[in-house]
Design an enzyme around this catalytic site. Sequence first.
Site, PDB file in Angstrom:
ATOM      1  N   ASP A 169       0.845  -1.194   0.000  1.00  0.00           N
ATOM      2  CA  ASP A 169       0.000   0.000   0.000  1.00  0.00           C
ATOM      3  C   ASP A 169       0.878   1.242   0.000  1.00  0.00           C
ATOM      4  OD1 ASP A 169      -2.253  -1.689   0.199  1.00  0.00           O
ATOM      5  OD2 ASP A 169      -1.965  -1.831   2.368  1.00  0.00           O
ATOM      6  N   ASP A 551      -1.708 -18.133  -3.614  1.00  0.00           N
ATOM      7  CA  ASP A 551      -1.282 -17.009  -4.455  1.00  0.00           C
ATOM      8  C   ASP A 551      -2.471 -16.111  -4.762  1.00  0.00           C
ATOM      9  OD1 ASP A 551       0.261 -15.364  -5.980  1.00  0.00           O
ATOM     10  OD2 ASP A 551       0.444 -16.718  -7.688  1.00  0.00           O
ATOM     11  N   GLU A 560       2.018 -10.283   0.539  1.00  0.00           N
ATOM     12  CA  GLU A 560       2.498  -8.899   0.537  1.00  0.00           C
ATOM     13  C   GLU A 560       3.987  -8.825   0.866  1.00  0.00           C
ATOM     14  OE1 GLU A 560       1.026  -4.507   2.053  1.00  0.00           O
ATOM     15  OE2 GLU A 560       0.539  -6.252   3.296  1.00  0.00           O
TER      16      GLU A 560
END
Length: 613
Positions: A169, A551, A560
């Site tokens: 992010d 996945d 992540e």
Amino acid sequence: MYSANHWGGSFEIGVDGSTEDDHSLNMDLDRGALSARRHHHELDETQQGWLLAGPPEAKKKDRFVDLGCVIVNRKVLWWAFWGLIAGFVLIGLPVIIAKYAPHKRHGPPPPDQYTEALHKALLFFNAQKSGNLPKNNGIKWRGPSGLSDGSDETDVKGGLVGGYYDAGDNIKFHFPMAFSMTLLSWSVLEYSAKYKAIGEYDHARELIKWGTDYLLRTFNSSASTIGHMYAQDMAYKRPSIPVASAPDLGAEVAAALAAASIVFRDDDAYSKQLVDGAGTAFRFALRDQGNPARAAAAATTYSLGNADIAPYYNSTGYWDEFMWGAAWLYYATGNATYAKLATDPVTPSRANAFLGVLDLAVFSWDNKLPGAQLLLSRLRMFNNPGYPYEESLRGYHNVTDVNMCAYLPRFAAFNFTKGGLAQFNHGAGQPLQYVVANAFLAALYADYMETISVPGWYCGPNFMSTDVLRGFVRSQLDYILGKNPMKMSYVVGFGDRYPRHVHHRGASTPRNRVKYSCTGGRRWRDSRKADPNVINGAMVGGPDRYDRYQDKRANHEQSEPTMVGNAALVAALVAITRSGRGTGVGTVDKNTMFSAVPPMFPVAPPPPSSWKP
């Protein structure tokens, strides 16, 4: 530092002296005289003929050479001489030619899989850059971003543009960012020769500078004292988050700047800027410790009570950062005040350094104790400063030994998956970042021991060689690079099979000149299509405790990547690779840092004199 044993021997020529003496004695006796004694009464025609014609032709006697202390048969001496000549021609001459004759230099050995993974792992940081990106950034699908960061705060010179996004992010968490820069700097300082040999030295330094340039903007680094620093930039509209009490964040920023100041000692001005900023950040971290009236109320972790920070990077203490930051500042400045602070008996006591708590053996963004203890053990192993530091340094060294024992599967301190992955975070999400951070410490400790010619250490009554530590490190890295039950690499772009649905906005959003909002981009997060942009080198969170990996982008604990994870991966890879070592076993670059000598530039002001651990 390379070592080798060259075996040799001597040629000895032995002579049987008793045989020669007997032979010489026999030759001196006259056979004719012996015969005359036995047959003196006979004088026949044969004997008369002998008297008239003379004696028969005698056998030719061997000739000898008197060497003073020994008489040597001339034939033996002759053969010995020519034997020596032949030995010189056959053995000595080729050795001399090989040593002194000019010959073609051979290139370095081909890169191993760890170097290939290292090249990719460094690229992840290029993909994570925020701000105005340089033209040679090398990631075609990335462009400028976060150009208004910090514009809501007037006291930050130049705003908060730049730095790195933490993970998938678009948030810049300064606490783990600073730790990542410290790790990268540590790896460059220890293994600069390897980085140069594989062509990544300048790249690694550029990545560090991109991070430290930004960290210098998160507080007034030109001042001697400050009242706050910035903890992070958040999601759109990207407000900045200042913190007035941040002993952990301040000490970690100080560690990052101090470590980088050693990396950039070839640039006096920038190195001084870094070390001055490190001193300012460290005094900010310690400021409430010198005032007991304020300490109880004001000295809290940077994340306490902050809903934008605590769910992601909640800090559980700050005494480990005090020890960590003080150690790096001592190495950067030579100022004994920092060494005393790091080794004052109260410091390890409040950091719980000697309690033997298993989880405190795990190096991570939240627990700097194992790293600080190894860093200070280095001081004892290489410099041995003695009193008044020895008691704490010996304690840190002993704990480091115990930590290394705990990492090994044979002692069952931690669980391992059936596939062989260490569960340093007890099966929780993001396991790989903990694995590589502690693998780096293990490889580094093995090299420290080898540098001072120590073959290993003891785990109770069991002697463990440095090769055992390196074997552990390789087993963990091999698992991450594909030797696992899933038969896949957890580093994107490495090998034939790797994650294709990474939890990362930049990787999953197509580059089609369409501007997507945060909520609008969720369509790409939830898409089953493979990433349109391959984020090479990103190490994902990793499999679960059963070696399984899904996945899926929404499965962020597994899919992540993070800055901390990749920084530790880079450090572990460069520590264990044989590329750049030439032949033999390589060790750390002992002489590049850490000698307790006067600093190259004026020492940054020490912590407040009134402060006492």
